[in-house]
Design a protein around this motif. Structure first.
Motif, PDB file in Angstrom:
ATOM      1  N   UNK A  25       0.850  -1.200   0.000  1.00 25.09           N
ATOM      2  CA  UNK A  25       0.000   0.000   0.000  1.00 25.09           C
ATOM      3  C   UNK A  25       0.887   1.252   0.000  1.00 25.09           C
ATOM      4  N   UNK A  26       0.460   2.289  -0.701  1.00 28.40           N
ATOM      5  CA  UNK A  26       1.245   3.525  -0.782  1.00 28.40           C
ATOM      6  C   UNK A  26       1.203   4.251   0.558  1.00 28.40           C
ATOM      7  N   UNK A  27       2.379   4.674   1.000  1.00 23.00           N
ATOM      8  CA  UNK A  27       2.458   5.427   2.250  1.00 23.00           C
ATOM      9  C   UNK A  27       1.924   6.830   1.992  1.00 23.00           C
ATOM     10  N   UNK A  28       0.953   7.220   2.784  1.00 22.21           N
ATOM     11  CA  UNK A  28       0.344   8.538   2.638  1.00 22.21           C
ATOM     12  C   UNK A  28       1.009   9.561   3.553  1.00 22.21           C
ATOM     13  N   UNK A  29       1.335   9.125   4.784  1.00 16.45           N
ATOM     14  CA  UNK A  29       1.981  10.028   5.739  1.00 16.45           C
ATOM     15  C   UNK A  29       2.707   9.192   6.793  1.00 16.45           C
ATOM     16  N   UNK A  30       3.506   9.862   7.587  1.00 15.77           N
ATOM     17  CA  UNK A  30       4.217   9.177   8.667  1.00 15.77           C
ATOM     18  C   UNK A  30       4.446  10.144   9.820  1.00 15.77           C
ATOM     19  N   UNK A  31       4.621   9.556  11.000  1.00 18.21           N
ATOM     20  CA  UNK A  31       5.001  10.333  12.177  1.00 18.21           C
ATOM     21  C   UNK A  31       6.141   9.593  12.872  1.00 18.21           C
ATOM     22  N   UNK A  60      14.962   3.031  13.890  1.00 18.19           N
ATOM     23  CA  UNK A  60      14.066   4.186  13.913  1.00 18.19           C
ATOM     24  C   UNK A  60      12.652   3.669  13.709  1.00 18.19           C
ATOM     25  N   UNK A  61      11.775   3.982  14.631  1.00 16.09           N
ATOM     26  CA  UNK A  61      10.376   3.587  14.524  1.00 16.09           C
ATOM     27  C   UNK A  61       9.582   4.751  13.949  1.00 16.09           C
ATOM     28  N   UNK A  62       8.837   4.463  12.889  1.00 15.88           N
ATOM     29  CA  UNK A  62       7.961   5.449  12.286  1.00 15.88           C
ATOM     30  C   UNK A  62       6.557   4.856  12.215  1.00 15.88           C
ATOM     31  N   UNK A  63       5.576   5.658  12.440  1.00 19.14           N
ATOM     32  CA  UNK A  63       4.190   5.231  12.315  1.00 19.14           C
ATOM     33  C   UNK A  63       3.746   5.621  10.915  1.00 19.14           C
ATOM     34  N   UNK A  64       3.496   4.604  10.086  1.00 16.36           N
ATOM     35  CA  UNK A  64       3.158   4.811   8.684  1.00 16.36           C
ATOM     36  C   UNK A  64       1.645   4.712   8.496  1.00 16.36           C
ATOM     37  N   UNK A  65       1.095   5.659   7.773  1.00 15.50           N
ATOM     38  CA  UNK A  65      -0.319   5.614   7.422  1.00 15.50           C
ATOM     39  C   UNK A  65      -0.409   5.406   5.917  1.00 15.50           C
ATOM     40  N   UNK A  66      -1.057   4.312   5.522  1.00 17.99           N
ATOM     41  CA  UNK A  66      -1.184   3.978   4.109  1.00 17.99           C
ATOM     42  C   UNK A  66      -2.403   4.668   3.516  1.00 17.99           C
ATOM     43  N   UNK A 111      -4.894   2.299   6.774  1.00 12.51           N
ATOM     44  CA  UNK A 111      -4.249   1.416   7.742  1.00 12.51           C
ATOM     45  C   UNK A 111      -3.018   2.116   8.310  1.00 12.51           C
ATOM     46  N   UNK A 112      -2.849   2.029   9.633  1.00 14.43           N
ATOM     47  CA  UNK A 112      -1.702   2.624  10.309  1.00 14.43           C
ATOM     48  C   UNK A 112      -0.873   1.511  10.929  1.00 14.43           C
ATOM     49  N   UNK A 113       0.444   1.596  10.707  1.00 11.91           N
ATOM     50  CA  UNK A 113       1.352   0.570  11.200  1.00 11.91           C
ATOM     51  C   UNK A 113       2.601   1.235  11.771  1.00 11.91           C
TER      52      UNK A 113
END
Length: 152
Positions: free
Chosen positions: A97-103, A120-126, A130-132
């Motif tokens: 899935x394409x990453x839309x944003x991250x924090x 490095x831990x990043x929270x990816x929003x597709x 879906x957030x991972x």
């Protein structure tokens, strides 16, 4: 009648508490100032150690968000580039899935027997919503932080 002699005054009463409190106040100010300065220096040294790794991981993910897979591939470490060709990497990214944003989620830099690495831990929003939380392993190659291992 004055005889030329003055009546002696009683000795002035000593105030040791005033001297003690002033000394204690000065010591307290110096200690607090030293603690604040030491805390600031510690914070800056930790930030200087972790910020480049964080920036490398965030640049990698930002490249993926923007669809610049070639630039993201350029941020991979040599062993990972040897494992995945550019075409294989592009194919793998296209199937995700394409990453839309991250924090930002956290960073840990380690030095084990002179080998410097980081996670490095990043929270990816597709784009699916879906957030991972994804942990990116990084290594330092030629004084540059590179994403290594299973990148995405």
């Amino acid at each position: 009648m004055t005889s030329g002699f003055e009546v002696p005054q009683p000795p002035r009463r000593q105030r040791p508490w005033k001297t003690i409190l002033i000394t204690l106040g000065i010591v307290l100010v110096l200690c607090c100032g030293g603690a604040i300065f030491g805390g600031y220096r510690l914070f800056k040294s930790v930030e200087n150690a972790t910020e480049p790794a964080r920036t490398a991981a965030e640049t990698f993910v930002t490249n993926l968000e923007n669809g610049d897979v070639d630039a993201a591939y350029g941020l991979l470490c040599k062993p990972t580039q040897a494992k995945f060709t550019l075409d294989a990497f592009k194919d793998g990214v296209s199937k995700q899935p394409k990453i839309q944003s991250h924090t930002f989620g956290g960073v840990n830099v380690m030095n084990y027997n002179g080998k410097v690495s980081a996670t490095v831990a990043l929270v990816l929003t597709a784009d699916t919503g879906f957030t991972e939380r994804h942990v990116f392993p990084l290594v330092k190659e030629d004084d540059q932080w590179r994403v290594c291992g299973q990148p995405y």
